[in-house]
Motif scaffolding. Structure first.
Motif, short mmCIF file in Angstrom:
data_model
loop_
_atom_site.label_atom_id
_atom_site.label_comp_id
_atom_site.label_asym_id
_atom_site.label_seq_id
_atom_site.Cartn_x
_atom_site.Cartn_y
_atom_site.Cartn_z
N GLY A 11 -4.88 6.34 -13.08
CA GLY A 11 -5.75 6.47 -14.22
C GLY A 11 -7.24 5.94 -13.88
O GLY A 11 -8.07 5.99 -14.72
N GLY A 12 -7.35 5.54 -12.62
CA GLY A 12 -8.62 5.40 -12.05
C GLY A 12 -8.93 3.80 -12.14
O GLY A 12 -10.11 3.29 -11.74
N ALA A 39 0.74 -1.20 0.05
CA ALA A 39 -0.05 -0.06 0.09
C ALA A 39 0.96 1.35 -0.07
O ALA A 39 0.59 2.22 -0.74
N ALA A 40 1.83 1.12 0.76
CA ALA A 40 2.84 2.30 0.77
C ALA A 40 3.40 2.57 -0.72
O ALA A 40 3.56 3.85 -1.10
N GLU A 63 3.36 5.73 -3.16
CA GLU A 63 4.35 6.42 -3.65
C GLU A 63 4.60 6.65 -5.38
O GLU A 63 5.13 7.40 -6.02
N ALA A 64 3.82 5.54 -5.69
CA ALA A 64 3.68 5.53 -7.23
C ALA A 64 2.63 6.41 -7.81
O ALA A 64 2.05 6.27 -9.08
N GLY A 65 1.87 7.09 -7.08
CA GLY A 65 0.98 8.11 -7.65
C GLY A 65 -0.41 7.28 -7.49
O GLY A 65 -1.53 8.03 -8.21
N GLY A 66 -0.44 6.18 -7.01
CA GLY A 66 -1.98 5.63 -6.68
C GLY A 66 -2.67 5.96 -5.22
O GLY A 66 -2.35 6.87 -4.59
N GLN A 67 -3.80 5.55 -5.26
CA GLN A 67 -4.70 5.85 -4.05
C GLN A 67 -5.14 4.66 -3.40
O GLN A 67 -5.60 3.77 -4.23
N VAL A 68 -5.08 4.39 -2.17
CA VAL A 68 -5.47 3.41 -1.37
C VAL A 68 -6.88 3.57 -1.11
O VAL A 68 -7.28 4.73 -0.25
N ALA A 117 3.44 3.22 -15.97
CA ALA A 117 4.65 3.53 -14.99
C ALA A 117 4.24 2.93 -13.60
O ALA A 117 4.91 2.41 -12.68
N PHE A 118 2.96 2.85 -13.45
CA PHE A 118 2.26 2.61 -11.99
C PHE A 118 2.63 1.02 -11.55
O PHE A 118 3.24 0.52 -10.57
#
Length: 263
Positions: free
Chosen positions: A111-112, A81-82, A86-91, A150-151
């Motif tokens: 990107g959703g 999750a961390a 860091e990669a720009g995602g959302q938990v 990238a993610f």
């Protein structure tokens, strides 16, 4: 234990769980376990006696579009999750222990694209894959492919490859030498209301027969059936709107496309 980033489980919320059970029981040959009231009436689905997915009613107040959710194996859901952040995602849902079964987490890429993490305990995930009724493959369908490209490698350590095809923008994500996930760029051919999502493929012994049964039961054919070097497949929506694909991997046609490493 599965390698970090390996697809390991799939489930979906349905307002009409009994309707979902009838549909998938007929189309994929699933049988169903007893729902667990302690865990929100979570009901496991079985193919030939082995756990392959689950269906569950929505949490009150969170009813909405039914959609299959793919989970990726994690050795430490909190650490993964961390990396997602860091990669720009959302938990979306913080890591949560589910009895002695394991720990789950829900997240969204930049990107959703919604997906899950599963840190296995007593329940490690799929008990069968690539067999009739079982999960076989999945693809990220995204309107922002650069973000997904990238993610996912940043979070799971995937190596990316590009499929050389003038007609589509498609990538493969490998773990070691094994491809574990595809990425398809969503074009203007898709209706604007279709969100970015992960499309899950289930194996069937006969793609055309599965499509016929699904449409008889109120499902909608979205694409196919189409024969490819990987198998004959089709994409469907079930009567409650959840998209999925069926594939007969024994019926292949054409030459394998050229694949180039882009990592």
């Amino acid at each position: 234990m599965r390698l970090e980033g390996t697809p390991c489980w799939a489930d979906a919320m349905f307002t009409d769980v009994e309707g979902a059970k009838r549909f998938y029981g007929e189309v994929l040959g699933w049988t169903f376990g007893v729902s667990s009231s302690e865990y929100g009436d979570y009901t496991q689905c079985y193919a030939d006696g082995r756990a392959v997915a689950a269906v569950v009613p929505p949490v009150p107040g969170q009813e909405g579009q039914s959609q299959w959710c793919l989970y990726f194996a994690s050795r430490d859901a909190t650490a993964t999750a961390a990396r997602i952040r860091e990669a720009g995602g959302q938990v979306v849902m913080e890591p949560m222990r589910v009895g002695d079964f394991g720990t789950m987490c829900l997240a969204r890429d930049p990107g959703g694209v919604v997906f899950g993490l599963w840190q296995g305990g007593a329940h490690e995930g799929f008990e069968a894959v690539a067999e009739p009724g079982a999960y076989c493959w999945a693809e990220v369908f995204t309107r922002e492919p650069d973000k997904s490209d990238a993610f996912f490698p940043a979070v799971f350590g995937y190596r990316a490859k590009r499929m050389e095809d003038d007609g589509v923008d498609f990538r493969l994500f490998d773990l070691g030498e094994e491809p574990v996930l595809g990425r398809m760029a969503v074009t203007d051919d898709f209706p604007p209301e279709v969100p970015s999502y992960i499309n899950v493929y289930f194996t069937v012994p006969d793609c055309d027969a599965a499509v016929a049964r699904a449409t008889e039961l109120g499902g909608t054919l979205r694409f196919g059936p189409m024969s490819t070097p990987f198998g004959r497949y089709a994409t469907l929506s079930d009567p409650q709107g959840a998209d999925f694909s069926v594939i007969d991997t024994t019926r292949t046609e054409g030459e394998m496309p050229k694949i180039t490493d882009v990592s």
